[in-house]
Motif scaffolding. Sequence first.
Motif, PDB file in Angstrom:
ATOM      1  N   GLY A 105      83.560 -10.079 -30.072  1.00  0.00           N
ATOM      2  CA  GLY A 105      82.196 -10.039 -29.879  1.00  0.00           C
ATOM      3  C   GLY A 105      81.239  -9.709 -31.010  1.00  0.00           C
ATOM      4  N   GLU A 106      79.512  -9.751 -31.162  1.00  0.00           N
ATOM      5  CA  GLU A 106      79.016  -9.351 -31.937  1.00  0.00           C
ATOM      6  C   GLU A 106      78.314  -7.663 -31.903  1.00  0.00           C
ATOM      7  OE1 GLU A 106      77.300  -8.878 -35.521  1.00  0.00           O
ATOM      8  OE2 GLU A 106      78.876 -10.214 -34.929  1.00  0.00           O
ATOM      9  N   ARG A 107      78.624  -6.949 -32.474  1.00  0.00           N
ATOM     10  CA  ARG A 107      77.955  -5.340 -31.981  1.00  0.00           C
ATOM     11  C   ARG A 107      76.362  -5.641 -31.458  1.00  0.00           C
ATOM     12  NH1 ARG A 107      76.048  -0.663 -33.130  1.00  0.00           N
ATOM     13  NH2 ARG A 107      75.901  -1.318 -35.071  1.00  0.00           N
ATOM     14  N   ALA A 108      75.844  -5.061 -30.532  1.00  0.00           N
ATOM     15  CA  ALA A 108      74.085  -5.386 -30.656  1.00  0.00           C
ATOM     16  C   ALA A 108      74.005  -4.507 -31.445  1.00  0.00           C
ATOM     17  CB  ALA A 108      73.758  -4.906 -29.572  1.00  0.00           C
ATOM     18  N   ALA A 109      72.603  -4.670 -32.481  1.00  0.00           N
ATOM     19  CA  ALA A 109      71.868  -3.844 -33.494  1.00  0.00           C
ATOM     20  C   ALA A 109      71.436  -2.285 -32.880  1.00  0.00           C
ATOM     21  CB  ALA A 109      71.319  -4.077 -34.241  1.00  0.00           C
ATOM     22  N   ASP A 110      71.743  -1.044 -33.392  1.00  0.00           N
ATOM     23  CA  ASP A 110      71.004  -0.096 -32.523  1.00  0.00           C
ATOM     24  C   ASP A 110      69.869  -0.727 -33.460  1.00  0.00           C
ATOM     25  OD1 ASP A 110      73.577   1.754 -32.915  1.00  0.00           O
ATOM     26  OD2 ASP A 110      73.513   0.579 -31.299  1.00  0.00           O
ATOM     27  N   GLY A 115      72.686   5.619 -40.850  1.00  0.00           N
ATOM     28  CA  GLY A 115      72.748   6.863 -39.773  1.00  0.00           C
ATOM     29  C   GLY A 115      73.819   6.104 -39.887  1.00  0.00           C
ATOM     30  N   PRO A 116      74.521   6.434 -38.916  1.00  0.00           N
ATOM     31  CA  PRO A 116      76.222   6.113 -38.834  1.00  0.00           C
ATOM     32  C   PRO A 116      76.808   5.755 -39.487  1.00  0.00           C
ATOM     33  CG  PRO A 116      74.974   7.003 -36.715  1.00  0.00           C
ATOM     34  CD  PRO A 116      74.025   6.557 -37.510  1.00  0.00           C
ATOM     35  N   THR A 117      78.597   5.678 -39.521  1.00  0.00           N
ATOM     36  CA  THR A 117      78.972   4.552 -40.370  1.00  0.00           C
ATOM     37  C   THR A 117      79.477   3.397 -39.246  1.00  0.00           C
ATOM     38  OG1 THR A 117      81.248   5.577 -39.933  1.00  0.00           O
ATOM     39  CG2 THR A 117      80.155   6.032 -41.669  1.00  0.00           C
ATOM     40  N   THR A 118      79.406   2.667 -40.098  1.00  0.00           N
ATOM     41  CA  THR A 118      80.012   0.639 -39.266  1.00  0.00           C
ATOM     42  C   THR A 118      81.308   1.379 -38.711  1.00  0.00           C
ATOM     43  OG1 THR A 118      78.757  -1.605 -40.424  1.00  0.00           O
ATOM     44  CG2 THR A 118      81.192  -1.204 -39.109  1.00  0.00           C
ATOM     45  N   ALA A 119      82.243   2.445 -38.866  1.00  0.00           N
ATOM     46  CA  ALA A 119      83.427   3.105 -37.984  1.00  0.00           C
ATOM     47  C   ALA A 119      82.826   3.539 -36.610  1.00  0.00           C
ATOM     48  CB  ALA A 119      84.119   3.564 -39.015  1.00  0.00           C
ATOM     49  N   HIS A 120      82.032   4.733 -36.797  1.00  0.00           N
ATOM     50  CA  HIS A 120      81.603   5.218 -36.254  1.00  0.00           C
ATOM     51  C   HIS A 120      81.013   4.375 -35.050  1.00  0.00           C
ATOM     52  CE1 HIS A 120      80.107   8.995 -34.523  1.00  0.00           C
ATOM     53  NE2 HIS A 120      78.689   8.360 -34.066  1.00  0.00           N
ATOM     54  N   LEU A 121      80.349   3.610 -35.121  1.00  0.00           N
ATOM     55  CA  LEU A 121      79.521   2.474 -34.468  1.00  0.00           C
ATOM     56  C   LEU A 121      80.131   1.981 -33.287  1.00  0.00           C
ATOM     57  CD1 LEU A 121      76.364   1.465 -36.615  1.00  0.00           C
ATOM     58  CD2 LEU A 121      76.492   3.032 -34.712  1.00  0.00           C
ATOM     59  N   ILE A 122      81.307   1.097 -34.478  1.00  0.00           N
ATOM     60  CA  ILE A 122      82.310   0.590 -33.471  1.00  0.00           C
ATOM     61  C   ILE A 122      82.974   1.024 -32.720  1.00  0.00           C
ATOM     62  CG2 ILE A 122      84.921  -0.484 -34.255  1.00  0.00           C
ATOM     63  CD1 ILE A 122      83.559  -2.310 -36.095  1.00  0.00           C
ATOM     64  N   ALA A 123      83.482   2.676 -33.128  1.00  0.00           N
ATOM     65  CA  ALA A 123      84.348   3.253 -32.098  1.00  0.00           C
ATOM     66  C   ALA A 123      83.118   4.268 -30.601  1.00  0.00           C
ATOM     67  CB  ALA A 123      84.664   4.598 -32.576  1.00  0.00           C
ATOM     68  N   GLU A 124      82.313   4.419 -31.085  1.00  0.00           N
ATOM     69  CA  GLU A 124      80.765   4.446 -29.539  1.00  0.00           C
ATOM     70  C   GLU A 124      81.014   2.981 -29.037  1.00  0.00           C
ATOM     71  OE1 GLU A 124      77.819   4.275 -27.675  1.00  0.00           O
ATOM     72  OE2 GLU A 124      77.548   3.275 -29.515  1.00  0.00           O
ATOM     73  N   VAL A 129      85.594  -6.606 -32.039  1.00  0.00           N
ATOM     74  CA  VAL A 129      83.970  -6.072 -31.918  1.00  0.00           C
ATOM     75  C   VAL A 129      84.254  -6.361 -33.630  1.00  0.00           C
ATOM     76  CG1 VAL A 129      84.225  -4.467 -32.478  1.00  0.00           C
ATOM     77  CG2 VAL A 129      81.617  -4.588 -31.107  1.00  0.00           C
ATOM     78  N   ARG A 130      82.705  -7.156 -33.452  1.00  0.00           N
ATOM     79  CA  ARG A 130      82.273  -7.474 -34.441  1.00  0.00           C
ATOM     80  C   ARG A 130      80.658  -7.197 -35.326  1.00  0.00           C
ATOM     81  NH1 ARG A 130      80.545 -12.168 -33.916  1.00  0.00           N
ATOM     82  NH2 ARG A 130      82.894 -13.434 -34.168  1.00  0.00           N
ATOM     83  N   ASP A 131      81.398  -6.582 -36.272  1.00  0.00           N
ATOM     84  CA  ASP A 131      79.683  -5.458 -37.099  1.00  0.00           C
ATOM     85  C   ASP A 131      79.583  -6.128 -37.823  1.00  0.00           C
ATOM     86  OD1 ASP A 131      77.510  -3.365 -37.681  1.00  0.00           O
ATOM     87  OD2 ASP A 131      78.328  -2.281 -36.592  1.00  0.00           O
ATOM     88  N   GLY A 132      78.411  -6.874 -37.852  1.00  0.00           N
ATOM     89  CA  GLY A 132      78.717  -7.538 -39.889  1.00  0.00           C
ATOM     90  C   GLY A 132      79.254  -8.428 -40.492  1.00  0.00           C
ATOM     91  N   GLU A 133      80.065  -8.039 -41.294  1.00  0.00           N
ATOM     92  CA  GLU A 133      81.897  -8.566 -41.708  1.00  0.00           C
ATOM     93  C   GLU A 133      82.418  -7.623 -41.350  1.00  0.00           C
ATOM     94  OE1 GLU A 133      81.512 -11.369 -43.625  1.00  0.00           O
ATOM     95  OE2 GLU A 133      79.442 -11.361 -43.331  1.00  0.00           O
TER      96      GLU A 133
END
Length: 162
Positions: free
Chosen positions: A33-38, A45-54, A82-86
């Motif tokens: 699923g698509e990660r909801a944008a913060d 802000g945090p990197t994509t990898a950090h946001l996905i880990a969180e 999870v998908r975050d952008g690309e």
Amino acid sequence: MNEIRDWFAEQASGLFASAPDVTVDAQEITVVGERAADEGSSEQGPTTAHLIAEFRERTRAERIAVARKAEALFGRKVSWGVRDGESVVLFTHLSVPVMTRLRQPERVVLDTLVAAGVARSRSDALAWCVRLVGEHEGEWITRLREALRAVDDARAAGPHQH
């Protein structure tokens, strides 16, 4: 298969920004699923990898609860991503041994890929070949999947055995 997709759309609705993509085979259900944008996030802000880990940590308990229900209901393991952008990150997924009966010409192809260093083993070489077909014949594979969904729909609408 639509039943499984619909079930996950409902059960995982709080996890993702929209209904997740659900892929089903005989052993596994993969839910991405698509990660909801913060809100208020910035380029600093945090990197994509950090946001996905969180996201992975924050949703772990709910994902496990949904997976347990699904595994009991559908008799398949559940994998998450999870998908975050690309970016797409799979948290868990199965590596299932596949029984094949390859003849020598097919085995020679796999052995050539191993000897050339493209793959570590015949199994790796076979996975490499499957990925290559998926990349280069993606539209054709998509049409086949759509046709199979139409067959499933026709079966579901047909006469029911008692």
